[in-house]
Scaffold this active site. Sequence first.
Site, PDB file in Angstrom:
ATOM      1  N   HIS A  57      -0.384   1.247   1.526  1.00 13.57           N
ATOM      2  CA  HIS A  57      -1.655   0.634   1.164  1.00 13.57           C
ATOM      3  C   HIS A  57      -2.806   1.523   1.624  1.00 13.57           C
ATOM      4  O   HIS A  57      -2.664   2.323   2.562  1.00 13.57           O
ATOM      5  CB  HIS A  57      -1.793  -0.740   1.823  1.00 13.57           C
ATOM      6  CG  HIS A  57      -0.889  -1.774   1.252  1.00 13.57           C
ATOM      7  ND1 HIS A  57      -1.057  -3.117   1.513  1.00 13.57           N
ATOM      8  CD2 HIS A  57       0.195  -1.686   0.441  1.00 13.57           C
ATOM      9  CE1 HIS A  57      -0.117  -3.808   0.881  1.00 13.57           C
ATOM     10  NE2 HIS A  57       0.655  -2.954   0.223  1.00 13.57           N
ATOM     11  N   GLU A  59      -5.412   0.866   3.382  1.00 12.68           N
ATOM     12  CA  GLU A  59      -5.750   0.705   4.795  1.00 12.68           C
ATOM     13  C   GLU A  59      -4.791   1.474   5.696  1.00 12.68           C
ATOM     14  O   GLU A  59      -5.213   2.112   6.662  1.00 12.68           O
ATOM     15  CB  GLU A  59      -5.713  -0.778   5.211  1.00 12.68           C
ATOM     16  CG  GLU A  59      -6.658  -1.658   4.429  1.00 12.68           C
ATOM     17  CD  GLU A  59      -6.019  -2.357   3.245  1.00 12.68           C
ATOM     18  OE1 GLU A  59      -6.377  -3.514   2.983  1.00 12.68           O
ATOM     19  OE2 GLU A  59      -5.155  -1.739   2.573  1.00 12.68           O
ATOM     20  N   CYS A  87      -4.234  -7.452   3.449  1.00 12.25           N
ATOM     21  CA  CYS A  87      -3.060  -8.322   3.490  1.00 12.25           C
ATOM     22  C   CYS A  87      -2.620  -8.486   4.949  1.00 12.25           C
ATOM     23  O   CYS A  87      -3.167  -7.856   5.856  1.00 12.25           O
ATOM     24  CB  CYS A  87      -1.926  -7.724   2.651  1.00 12.25           C
ATOM     25  SG  CYS A  87      -1.205  -6.227   3.380  1.00 12.25           S
ATOM     26  N   CYS A  90      -1.524  -5.083   6.609  1.00 11.53           N
ATOM     27  CA  CYS A  90      -2.642  -4.221   6.986  1.00 11.53           C
ATOM     28  C   CYS A  90      -3.457  -4.845   8.118  1.00 11.53           C
ATOM     29  O   CYS A  90      -3.970  -4.131   8.980  1.00 11.53           O
ATOM     30  CB  CYS A  90      -3.510  -3.931   5.772  1.00 11.53           C
ATOM     31  SG  CYS A  90      -2.622  -2.946   4.532  1.00 11.53           S
TER      32      CYS A  90
END
Length: 148
Positions: A57, A59, A87, A90
């Site tokens: 992801h 992040e 999410c 993260c």
Amino acid sequence: MAIIEFDDSYFMREALKEARMAFDENEVPIGAVIVANDRVIAKAHNLTERLNDVTAHAEMQAFTAAANYLGGKYLKDCTLYVTLEPCIMCSGASFWAQIGKIVYGAKDEKRGFSIYNTNIIHPKTLIKGGIMEKECAELISTFFKKKR
């Protein structure tokens, strides 16, 4: 010499640039930047398709880049700007990194950390949502409409 004042919208626009790169690469268009002392120290976007890695992801990529830049794993004096509410994965990583502040654009009604009744964010981390929310949400919406 003029003093430039940076605000949340300035850095969210930088995160949106990353999200647009993800869009162009057929990745879910989420972008992130990490800022320290009004300076971008890390930029990233989703790489889950390219890397065939569900954990890639924006992040997560940004946390790694920022830690490498700073030479340490703690990001206490940093702010994460991300186009979509993080999410739970993260958010957990942000807890361990002890990020000082998280600023996000669009809310994630299905997978965002705020829908979970848990203390997944570090207690000292400040949270601010809704920065350039419309622009962030539209990019994601356009991406998924294109997919269907």
